[in-house]
Design an enzyme around this catalytic site. Structure first.
Site, PDB file in Angstrom:
ATOM      1  N   CYS A  85       0.839  -1.200   0.000  1.00 52.79           N
ATOM      2  CA  CYS A  85       0.000   0.000   0.000  1.00 52.79           C
ATOM      3  C   CYS A  85       0.881   1.260   0.000  1.00 52.79           C
ATOM      4  O   CYS A  85       1.567   1.516  -0.975  1.00 52.79           O
ATOM      5  CB  CYS A  85      -0.964  -0.050   1.189  1.00 52.79           C
ATOM      6  SG  CYS A  85      -2.350   1.091   1.037  1.00 52.79           S
ATOM      7  N   HIS A 196      -3.560  -5.673   0.985  1.00 56.34           N
ATOM      8  CA  HIS A 196      -2.912  -5.895   2.276  1.00 56.34           C
ATOM      9  C   HIS A 196      -2.858  -7.374   2.657  1.00 56.34           C
ATOM     10  O   HIS A 196      -3.791  -7.873   3.293  1.00 56.34           O
ATOM     11  CB  HIS A 196      -3.679  -5.136   3.368  1.00 56.34           C
ATOM     12  CG  HIS A 196      -3.492  -3.665   3.329  1.00 56.34           C
ATOM     13  ND1 HIS A 196      -2.444  -3.032   3.949  1.00 56.34           N
ATOM     14  CD2 HIS A 196      -4.220  -2.694   2.737  1.00 56.34           C
ATOM     15  CE1 HIS A 196      -2.533  -1.725   3.749  1.00 56.34           C
ATOM     16  NE2 HIS A 196      -3.609  -1.483   3.017  1.00 56.34           N
ATOM     17  N   GLU A 198      -1.152  -8.642   4.992  1.00 56.60           N
ATOM     18  CA  GLU A 198      -1.074  -8.771   6.455  1.00 56.60           C
ATOM     19  C   GLU A 198      -2.453  -8.706   7.103  1.00 56.60           C
ATOM     20  O   GLU A 198      -2.631  -9.124   8.238  1.00 56.60           O
ATOM     21  CB  GLU A 198      -0.137  -7.702   7.036  1.00 56.60           C
ATOM     22  CG  GLU A 198      -0.724  -6.317   7.243  1.00 56.60           C
ATOM     23  CD  GLU A 198      -0.861  -5.481   5.968  1.00 56.60           C
ATOM     24  OE1 GLU A 198      -0.741  -6.043   4.857  1.00 56.60           O
ATOM     25  OE2 GLU A 198      -1.113  -4.263   6.093  1.00 56.60           O
TER      26      GLU A 198
END
Lengths: 228, 781
Positions: A85, A196, A198
């Site tokens: 990002c 993302h 994560e």
């Protein structure tokens, strides 16, 4: 295997990245933006957020920070770098991956779940992704529209530099050229992506597809760490 | 700053003659201009609660799990394992009406500071937004600006927005409501209070510098009715910097974690004046302020401007002298300006000095004392007004000659196309998908979001435990407009039900009371009724009120807003894997209705859509039945009896069933006995009801449990297929099971058309569907 997560002022996914990459099996350590030492990190993650407030242009100021000199040297030496990002925006601003990220086509911040087609499985970022498997993970950004002139896009595709594309019914959330969601540098050691991984590392959060990417990285970094 | 012969200074500052007399009495002398300015902001309605304080004292606040209650920056409740949750709702209505982006953004910033000031890391935001007609250009401008503002701030600081509500009602046209709830998580041992103990301690101001923005925001803007001069108030709106706030969060939590502060207070309304007087008063100390030491962002600021500026993103830390260097080092590391601006004293006075202060807070030789006011006079001993309350006289218009009198409860719905009504309700701006809004909010940052949607409760897991926190915010202005007691009590009941359907135990309540001018007896009566409604509902449901905020003067030339008690509740799920979600999960499950509602369409979305007489009575609320339903839901969830559960509220039973069906991609065939009228049974919004789906093999078990709790349970259908079908039968068959209901024309629609109506409703209502080319499935999980 040690993974360092850079904290710029305004990073807001640093804790998330530390949490997820530790779940993936890494010894996860924070790296402060003013510190030019990577403290032995085999893998460097530039997390999401709004580094330096993103007031000039997303990622534009972060690339001048002391830690980024070290990250550039790490990449030049063949070290692994993942920019997520805002981290992708910083990598693009620093010229470590090709392309620029423009405002979303909707001109709005976009949050939602997307699906990624994985273009290559022979990279340190995707080695553990099973054939044909798409990855479901969230996006959350205002400037994620990937752009390059057509000729450069052709060249990027020809050299296998496109790693992830938006796919499936969820579609392309930001108007990125050729549905590009993530790219590789020329040596295939630095990756920037807008979604993302994560945030998709545990099934309780809606998807653990991101773990395939993070585990691939941890495994590859561990292997190259031994080789070095 | 000066008065004129026609308008003395105190009146220009919004201080009445009566209040000036009370100030003179407390000081024993006339105040000087600086002191008057400080009193004017601290005695504003916004800061002093001078009208609402006697009412707020009637709210139940005690409870075993309450760690910090009203009077602190946020309520804090224990969740076990040494952890606690901090939460609070706050309004930023008037600034958002004047400048929607900055108004909403600074509203988020302010409530987040209330949370991390307590030592809690913010983990979630919810927004309660109220606007006028979605077709009006002004409303569209406000909606766009406010949504961008909430998102712009929350997304940047990295706190997920996981829920909220968006309501359109004509009474909010000129006076939108922007209520923001923030939730934080802390280790109980790190709980930090906003007090200034220990004479000799230093007061360190850190964060942004002080400028001329937001001068008098609380007193001038938030504590007066909007007149024709609304736009001239733009300079009183504060300007937010979420990047600075993010640094402030990290620095503050680091200071607390390292044990470097004795007390911490954020600067909001009334700026430095409020921070020093409230922290000193709480600790029964005083503070001497070294005015010249306050870092400023512009030249030539008057002392009163420095003292009441509402520049955002500032904090005041009370620090032992030997720890000052460590505190300044943390601020430097995060790039935040910091300065020692004062000393804690034992004299109970707020003293403003120019020319320097000594270590004990006394003025240096040659220094000037600009103001000296007892801290209590500015805060706990501020004036309290006994306002007059009087119930409004309702005037029912006489029917036009020749037209039949419309009777409540005997509505001409027998021949209606109930499927078309359902589609219209799903597409109504008040009920349609909130994806257009939620897509602009980062809901997954923090890697703790288990559930985020605007129609159900937000669910956040607690890392390192098996627990989940469930949070929701609700109001019921449509019913509140008819009966302010009922509207407030129903909001508490609905919010608690939204928590309980997930299987969680509601912990405590925060609230934001949005009403008209307290100087108008009808509006003050509405406020009193709202507080009484919250108190009654909270007592019945066993919930403490841990804090909140009051926003009065929500009036414009067009009139007052509908009385709006915005309620926020946080609940605890001990085992996250017991979480019950709203969508149907498997074909062949039994669909049951838990609880039973009475008749009354007043205050429903259906009534608004159908143009029903606004005097039609709303449905009744049975608080004892609500309490029993909450207990049943929790027990049923812990026994894993529920496959899905959804609260019946806006749009009634038909809308609840449709949502469960198209969210799960599984249809249902249902039959409901005709009880009151078709409209009442399908679209009435009687409280106390939940739609659930159950494995048929466990239905008997659930039925026995419901009986034990005295909650009516009726099987109304079976899941499966790709259509929603609801048959209505005669009351004679009310005791019969599914299939035995004599039909009066069934509602029968495909999930695809129901979903489409629901998905397109809001962008269409706001005129945004043309730009809606990009589709991101944010609602689907």
């Amino acid at each position: 295997m040690r993974a360092g997560v850079v904290i710029f002022p305004g990073s807001n996914c640093d804790r998330d990245a530390l949490h997820a990459v530790a779940l993936a099996g890494a010894d996860a350590i924070p790296l402060w933006h003013e510190d030019p030492d990577l403290h032995g990190a085999d893998l460097v993650i530039l997390p999401g957020g709004f580094s330096y407030g993103d007031y000039l242009r997303a990622g534009a100021l972060a690339r001048f920070s002391p830690v980024m000199r070290a990250v550039a040297e790490h990449a030049a030496a063949g070290g692994l770098v993942l920019g997520i990002c805002n981290g992708f925006q910083v990598l693009a601003e620093a010229g470590l991956v090709p392309g620029v990220l423009l405002r979303n086509a909707s001109l709005r911040f976009e949050h939602g779940w997307v699906r990624l087609a994985v273009e290559r499985r022979d990279t340190p970022f995707t080695a553990l992704v099973p054939d044909g498997r798409t990855l479901r993970m969230p996006i959350a950004h205002g400037e994620g529209c990937y752009h390059l002139p057509d000729a450069e896009l052709d060249a990027l595709e020809a050299r296998g530099g496109v790693l992830f594309r938006y796919a499936g019914p969820e579609g392309n959330p930001n108007g990125s050229a050729r549905d590009i969601a993530g790219v590789l540098d020329a040596r295939g050691r630095v990756c920037g992506l807008m979604p993302h991984p994560e945030r998709a590392a545990e099934s309780i959060l809606g998807s653990d597809d991101g773990m395939l990417l993070l585990r691939s990285l941890v495994t590859s970094a561990a292997a190259s760490g031994v080789a070095r | 700053m000066s008065g004129t012969a026609a308008t003395p200074l105190h009146r220009a500052l919004g201080v009445t003659d009566e209040e000036l007399a009370a100030i003179v009495e407390r000081l024993g002398r006339d105040p000087n201009d600086l002191e008057l300015a400080m009193f004017s902001v601290m005695w504003s309605e916004h800061c002093s609660y001078k009208s609402s304080k006697p009412l707020l004292r009637t709210l139940p606040t005690g409870g075993d799990d309450v760690v910090a209650g009203p009077g602190e920056n946020a309520g804090v409740m224990s969740i076990g394992d040494g952890l606690a949750v901090a939460f609070k709702l706050e309004s930023h209505n008037h600034p958002s009406a004047v400048e929607p982006y900055q108004g909403a953004a600074t509203g988020v910033g302010g409530i987040l500071r209330d949370i991390f000031t307590m030592g809690a890391r913010p983990i979630a935001i919810l927004d309660g937004l109220k606007f006028g007609d979605p077709a009006s250009p002004r409303t569209r401008h406000l909606v766009r600006g406010v949504v961008r503002g909430v998102g712009g701030y929350g997304n940047c600081v990295g706190v997920p927005t996981v829920g909220g509500e968006l309501v359109f009602h004509p009474s909010y046209a000129e006076n939108p409501l922007v209520n923001v709830m923030a939730v934080g998580l802390l280790e109980e041992r790190l709980l930090t209070l906003a007090a200034a103990p220990g004479p000799g301690n230093l007061c360190i101001l850190f964060g942004s510098t002080t400028g001329r923005d937001g001068i008098g925001g609380a007193s001038i803007l938030a504590s007066a009715t909007f007149g024709a001069e609304g736009q001239q108030k733009r300079p009183t709106v504060q300007v937010g910097d979420p990047f600075a706030e993010k640094l402030l969060i990290e620095a503050s939590l680091e200071l607390i974690e390292q044990g470097l502060v004795e007390g911490l207070q954020d600067l909001g309304a009334a700026g430095i004046t409020c921070a020093v007087s409230e922290t000193a008063d709480r600790a029964k100390t005083g503070i001497a302020v070294d005015l010249d030491a306050i870092p400023r962002r512009e030249e030539g600021m008057e002392p009163f401007e420095v003292m009441i500026s509402e520049s955002q993103e500032r904090m005041l830390a009370v620090v032992l002298p030997e720890k000052a260097e460590a505190v300044l080092a943390v601020c430097r590391r995060w790039g935040l300006p910091a300065a020692t601006i004062g000393r804690v004293t034992a004299d109970g006075l707020i003293t403003i000095v120019s020319g320097g202060i000594a270590d004990d807070g006394s003025p240096l030789p040659g220094a000037r004392v600009l103001a000296r006011i007892p801290a209590a006079a500015l805060t706990s001993d501020a004036i309290v007004h006994a306002r007059v309350a009087s119930a409004p006289t309702r005037r029912r218009p006489a029917p036009a000659p020749g037209l039949p009198v419309r009777q409540a409860g005997s509505l001409p719905e027998r021949g209606m196309d109930s499927g078309a009504v359902l589609l219209a309700l799903l597409a109504d701006a008040n009920l349609a998908s909130r994806a257009w809004v939620t897509r602009q909010y980062d809901a997954t940052v923090g890697t703790d979001t288990v559930e985020a949607s605007e129609r159900a409760a937000g669910v956040i897991r607690v890392k390192g435990t098996r627990k989940g926190l469930v949070m929701a915010t609700d109001a019921n202005a449509r019913v509140g407009r008819i009966d302010p007691w009922l509207g407030a009590a129903m909001a508490v009941a609905e919010c608690a039900r939204n928590i309980a359907v997930t299987g969680a135990r509601p912990l405590g309540v925060t609230n934001c009371l949005n009403y008209g001018s307290p100087e108008r007896p009808e509006a003050f009566w509405e406020l009193g009724e709202g507080v009484r409604g919250i108190a009654d509902a909270c007592r019945a449901l066993g919930l403490p009120v841990t804090g909140g905020n009051v926003s009065l003067y929500n009036e414009s030339l067009a009139g007052a807003i509908a009385p709006t008690a915005q309620i926020g509740i946080v609940g605890l799920l001990d085992e996250l894997d017991l979480l019950v979600r709203p969508a149907f999960r498997a074909a062949g499950d039994a669909v049951v209705l838990l609880g039973s509602g009475g008749a009354g369409l007043g205050g429903s979305i259906y009534a608004e859509l159908a143009g029903i007489d606004p005097d039609d009575p709303p449905p009744a609320l049975d608080l004892a039945a609500e309490a029993a339903l909450l207990r049943l839901l929790r027990e049923a969830a812990s026994a894993r009896l529920l496959r899905s559960a959804q609260d019946v509220s806006g749009g009634g039973l038909a809308v609840a069933l449709a949502e469960c069906a198209f969210w799960g991609g599984i249809g249902a065939d249902c039959a409901v006995p005709l009880h009151a009228s078709p409209a009442d049974d399908l679209f009435g919004e009687a409280p106390g009801r939940v739609v659930a789906s159950v494995d048929p093999a466990r239905l008997a078990e659930l039925r026995a449990l419901a009986e034990r709790h005295g909650v009516p349970l009726r099987r109304i259908g079976t899941t499966g297929g790709d259509r929603l079908r609801i048959a209505l039968g005669d009351p004679a068959s009310a005791t019969a099971e599914e299939g035995a209901v004599a039909e009066h024309g069934a509602l029968d629609r495909t999930l695809a058309e129901l979903r489409e109506a629901w998905e397109r409703g809001l962008p269409r209502a706001l005129g945004e569907d043309a730009g809606d080319v990009v589709s991101v499935a944010s609602e689907e999980r």
